[in-house]
Design a protein around this motif. Structure first.
Motif, PDB file in Angstrom:
ATOM      1  N   ASP A  11      -0.942   8.841 -13.584  1.00  0.00           N
ATOM      2  CA  ASP A  11       0.403   9.168 -13.691  1.00  0.00           C
ATOM      3  C   ASP A  11       1.177   7.880 -13.690  1.00  0.00           C
ATOM      4  O   ASP A  11       1.776   7.316 -12.416  1.00  0.00           O
ATOM      5  N   TRP A  12       1.530   7.179 -14.723  1.00  0.00           N
ATOM      6  CA  TRP A  12       2.029   5.988 -14.661  1.00  0.00           C
ATOM      7  C   TRP A  12       3.566   6.132 -14.173  1.00  0.00           C
ATOM      8  O   TRP A  12       4.261   4.927 -13.602  1.00  0.00           O
ATOM      9  N   ARG A  13       4.394   7.200 -14.188  1.00  0.00           N
ATOM     10  CA  ARG A  13       5.742   7.285 -13.533  1.00  0.00           C
ATOM     11  C   ARG A  13       5.677   7.051 -12.083  1.00  0.00           C
ATOM     12  O   ARG A  13       6.575   6.657 -11.476  1.00  0.00           O
ATOM     13  N   THR A  14       4.474   7.389 -11.354  1.00  0.00           N
ATOM     14  CA  THR A  14       4.503   7.213  -9.861  1.00  0.00           C
ATOM     15  C   THR A  14       3.726   6.148  -9.405  1.00  0.00           C
ATOM     16  O   THR A  14       3.431   5.955  -8.257  1.00  0.00           O
ATOM     17  N   THR A  15       3.047   5.312 -10.283  1.00  0.00           N
ATOM     18  CA  THR A  15       1.952   4.176 -10.068  1.00  0.00           C
ATOM     19  C   THR A  15       2.988   3.360  -9.029  1.00  0.00           C
ATOM     20  O   THR A  15       2.370   2.874  -7.902  1.00  0.00           O
ATOM     21  N   GLY A  16       4.042   2.877  -9.427  1.00  0.00           N
ATOM     22  CA  GLY A  16       4.952   1.789  -8.881  1.00  0.00           C
ATOM     23  C   GLY A  16       5.261   2.334  -7.162  1.00  0.00           C
ATOM     24  O   GLY A  16       5.244   1.669  -6.347  1.00  0.00           O
ATOM     25  N   GLU A  17       5.530   3.709  -7.142  1.00  0.00           N
ATOM     26  CA  GLU A  17       6.006   4.280  -5.825  1.00  0.00           C
ATOM     27  C   GLU A  17       4.810   4.439  -5.087  1.00  0.00           C
ATOM     28  O   GLU A  17       4.670   4.246  -3.792  1.00  0.00           O
ATOM     29  N   ARG A  18       3.457   4.713  -5.597  1.00  0.00           N
ATOM     30  CA  ARG A  18       2.045   4.904  -4.867  1.00  0.00           C
ATOM     31  C   ARG A  18       1.974   3.263  -4.358  1.00  0.00           C
ATOM     32  O   ARG A  18       1.332   3.360  -3.253  1.00  0.00           O
ATOM     33  N   ILE A  19       2.057   2.161  -5.198  1.00  0.00           N
ATOM     34  CA  ILE A  19       1.910   1.131  -4.633  1.00  0.00           C
ATOM     35  C   ILE A  19       2.719   0.518  -3.503  1.00  0.00           C
ATOM     36  O   ILE A  19       2.317   0.190  -2.174  1.00  0.00           O
ATOM     37  N   ASP A  20       4.029   1.153  -3.559  1.00  0.00           N
ATOM     38  CA  ASP A  20       5.178   0.792  -2.513  1.00  0.00           C
ATOM     39  C   ASP A  20       4.497   1.572  -1.111  1.00  0.00           C
ATOM     40  O   ASP A  20       4.544   0.999   0.029  1.00  0.00           O
ATOM     41  N   THR A  21       4.036   2.758  -1.316  1.00  0.00           N
ATOM     42  CA  THR A  21       3.593   3.721  -0.256  1.00  0.00           C
ATOM     43  C   THR A  21       2.508   2.785   0.435  1.00  0.00           C
ATOM     44  O   THR A  21       2.346   2.904   1.754  1.00  0.00           O
ATOM     45  N   LEU A  22       1.521   2.497  -0.185  1.00  0.00           N
ATOM     46  CA  LEU A  22       0.374   2.116   0.246  1.00  0.00           C
ATOM     47  C   LEU A  22       0.514   0.764   0.908  1.00  0.00           C
ATOM     48  O   LEU A  22      -0.135   0.364   2.105  1.00  0.00           O
ATOM     49  N   ILE A  23       1.459  -0.004   0.371  1.00  0.00           N
ATOM     50  CA  ILE A  23       1.705  -1.606   1.265  1.00  0.00           C
ATOM     51  C   ILE A  23       2.361  -1.008   2.496  1.00  0.00           C
ATOM     52  O   ILE A  23       2.093  -1.625   3.648  1.00  0.00           O
ATOM     53  N   ALA A  24       3.334   0.013   2.531  1.00  0.00           N
ATOM     54  CA  ALA A  24       4.024   0.334   3.604  1.00  0.00           C
ATOM     55  C   ALA A  24       3.026   0.749   4.711  1.00  0.00           C
ATOM     56  O   ALA A  24       3.387   0.472   5.865  1.00  0.00           O
ATOM     57  N   ALA A  25       2.035   1.467   4.268  1.00  0.00           N
ATOM     58  CA  ALA A  25       1.013   2.129   5.104  1.00  0.00           C
ATOM     59  C   ALA A  25       0.261   1.226   5.687  1.00  0.00           C
ATOM     60  O   ALA A  25      -0.136   1.173   6.937  1.00  0.00           O
ATOM     61  N   SER A  26      -0.055  -0.018   4.930  1.00  0.00           N
ATOM     62  CA  SER A  26      -0.739  -1.059   5.402  1.00  0.00           C
ATOM     63  C   SER A  26      -0.022  -1.804   6.803  1.00  0.00           C
ATOM     64  O   SER A  26      -0.606  -2.503   7.564  1.00  0.00           O
ATOM     65  N   GLY A  27       1.265  -1.447   6.812  1.00  0.00           N
ATOM     66  CA  GLY A  27       1.829  -1.887   8.058  1.00  0.00           C
ATOM     67  C   GLY A  27       1.607  -1.553   9.176  1.00  0.00           C
ATOM     68  O   GLY A  27       1.978  -2.130  10.301  1.00  0.00           O
TER      69      GLY A  27
END
Length: 314
Positions: A11-27
């Motif tokens: 789902d390319w619509r949510t790919t960017g949001e998912r990347i941001d979520t994963l980066i935030a989670a890595s924090g």
């Protein structure tokens, strides 16, 4: 146990949001973990960007990167979006903005209006002028938000703001004072009494993405019945109601206008046999001063959204 591979398309619509979520989670692993995640994303992005740039260079060296290929790349929403991320889009920001305005002019025309691109500043501000009935119309900000702002932002995400002037500004003898988009929206919200009464909501319609050229489809978007058709790569959507007989477009067909040019398309009502030019905002071709009610569309390459009036939105 063998690992199953998913065959579902991303789902390319949510790919960017998912990347941001994963980066935030890595924090949660600390500042170092977050920094490494961000660096990983940058390195992967730069790697694929360099590959795309080299690919285009090779195609150009072979003499295959002609105007038709460039147009095809620019017209594909997903490809164009990827090229934009890497600064490789074949068209400059001003050309992309003008193409976006061209795509919404039929909708503005159905309300007796038009829009003119005045300039794109070095600071990234897009300056527009509303013309016709859109000039001074109480719903100018709604028209702008539905038919112009979304299309311009999708075509040129690097812009920083959209500013609008009207002919009334010039008649007043001013040098064309500009009205920021946010100010228009604030005035509209103040008049309506609520920030949600802005005229419409964007609803994703999965059926539109797979609609074939020459096909006509009917479906409900929220509580609004919609009829849509595709002509080549172009999609058109209208309220599902014939302007002459006021019946739904059940059994409607799409055909080329007699004596028309390639790409002309006429939607015919199966009930009263009225003919509507879909490229001209659904104007009736049978001498009647009526037209269909067009609905703005936006595509991001993975899905298509339709603007539904707030009164009938879910």
């Amino acid at each position: 146990m063998a690992r199953e591979e998913s065959t579902a398309a991303p789902d390319w619509r949510t790919t960017g949001e998912r990347i941001d979520t994963l980066i935030a989670a890595s924090g949660s692993g600390g500042a170092v973990a977050r920094e490494r995640s961000e660096e990983l994303v940058r390195l992967v992005t730069d790697f694929y960007g360099a590959g795309l740039e080299r690919l285009l260079d090779l195609v150009h060296e072979q003499g295959r990167l002609d105007d038709d290929v460039l147009a095809a790349l620019a017209d594909d929403e997903l490809v164009a979006g990827v090229l934009l991320v890497h600064g490789l889009h074949p068209y400059g920001v001003e050309t992309r903005v003008e193409r976006a305005l061209e795509s919404v002019r039929p909708y503005l025309g159905s309300h007796g209006g038009d829009v003119e691109l005045l300039a794109v500043t070095d600071e990234g501000t897009v300056r527009l002028r509303l013309l016709g009935s859109c000039d001074g119309c109480p719903s100018s900000s709604v028209t702008l938000r539905l038919a112009v702002q979304g299309a311009v932002e999708a075509a040129a995400p690097e812009i920083t703001s959209i500013e609008v002037e009207t002919a009334a500004d010039e008649d007043a003898g001013a040098a064309g004072p500009l009205v920021p988009v946010d100010s228009l929206f604030a005035r509209l919200h103040a008049e309506s009494g609520t920030a949600s009464d802005d005229g419409a909501s964007w609803e994703v319609v999965p059926e539109l993405s797979g609609l074939e050229s020459g096909a006509v489809a009917r479906f409900d978007v929220g509580r609004m019945p919609v009829v849509a058709c595709r002509v080549g790569a172009d999609l058109f959507a209208f309220e599902d109601r014939c302007a002459r007989c006021e019946r739904p477009f059940e059994g409607a067909t799409l055909a080329r206008r007699l004596g028309g040019r390639s790409g002309d398309a006429v939607l015919r009502c199966a009930g009263c046999r009225a003919h509507y030019d879909v490229r001209r905002a659904g104007i009736c071709l049978d001498g009647d001063s009526v037209h269909l009610a067009p609905l703005p569309l936006l595509s991001d390459g993975a899905a298509v959204s339709v603007a539904v009036p707030a009164a009938v939105a879910p």
